[in-house]
Design an enzyme around this catalytic site. Sequence first.
Site, short mmCIF file in Angstrom:
data_model
loop_
_atom_site.label_atom_id
_atom_site.label_comp_id
_atom_site.label_asym_id
_atom_site.label_seq_id
_atom_site.Cartn_x
_atom_site.Cartn_y
_atom_site.Cartn_z
N LYS A 130 0.82 -1.22 0.00
CA LYS A 130 0.00 0.00 0.00
C LYS A 130 0.85 1.26 0.00
O LYS A 130 0.43 2.31 -0.48
CB LYS A 130 -0.95 0.00 1.19
CG LYS A 130 -0.25 0.04 2.53
CD LYS A 130 -1.26 -0.04 3.68
CE LYS A 130 -0.55 -0.02 5.03
NZ LYS A 130 -1.51 -0.12 6.15
N GLY A 131 2.06 1.17 0.56
CA GLY A 131 3.02 2.26 0.44
C GLY A 131 2.70 3.51 1.23
O GLY A 131 2.04 3.48 2.27
#
Length: 254
Positions: A130-131
């Site tokens: 998801k970063g």
Amino acid sequence: MSEQPTVIRPYGDMTGDGMVQVSFTLPVPHDKRAEGAALQLAGKMGLSPALLVHAKAMGPSHTFFVVYGSVTHLVDLSQVQVVERDFPLLSAKEVNAAIKKKLRRPLVVVGACIGTDAHTVGIDAILNIKGFAGEKGLEYYSEIHVVNLGAQVLVPYLVERAREEKADAVLVSQVVTQRDAHIHNVTQMSAAFREAYPAGKVPLLIAGGPRFEEGSADALGVDRIFGRGTTPGEVASYLVHALTGPARTERTSA
């Protein structure tokens, strides 16, 4: 566009007025005496005149304060030292291509929060797919194999897993900073890796967190420090730069 001055003062209500706002806690109950103590401290910090804009009891024996006032101190921009990024920012496609071409195998990254630190937001922002800040984490990269060990990982276990996974890089996140815990933990970690690995075979050691000084890598015995706001793309680009470029010099300081 006019040239920027090299000597500046803080800005509050108007240019050059030196106004700053400072918050702190004193170990005293909230009363008039406590407020006077806060103003006395503000004066000793160089705020003159100082205005108490907020005071709130934090339990029976502590008080939180916010003070506002003008300082006479000047800042010389020519003396400010920053750590410049010394590697190019690459896209995910470019990172994958460079690893595939030069390593010819997946790049292995082991990450963890070490010691008693249970705050995984930082390490997850870099590693999880998801970063962070609109960028996918390292799990998104097809040529990077990520092993996220999570929180409160003991240093011996981190070393053991790094050896098992044949890690190219070890990423350590530290958010808890009381009594310089982040410094002690990372120094201990880097020393453990140097002891466990033959000279020149230590994985790339990277530490990150909001309170690290970016220029402290040598003192902590790691290869790179990343501070607040670092994105997964920056870390991925650095990994490519450090692991597929010229041979790095192993840190020997503690």
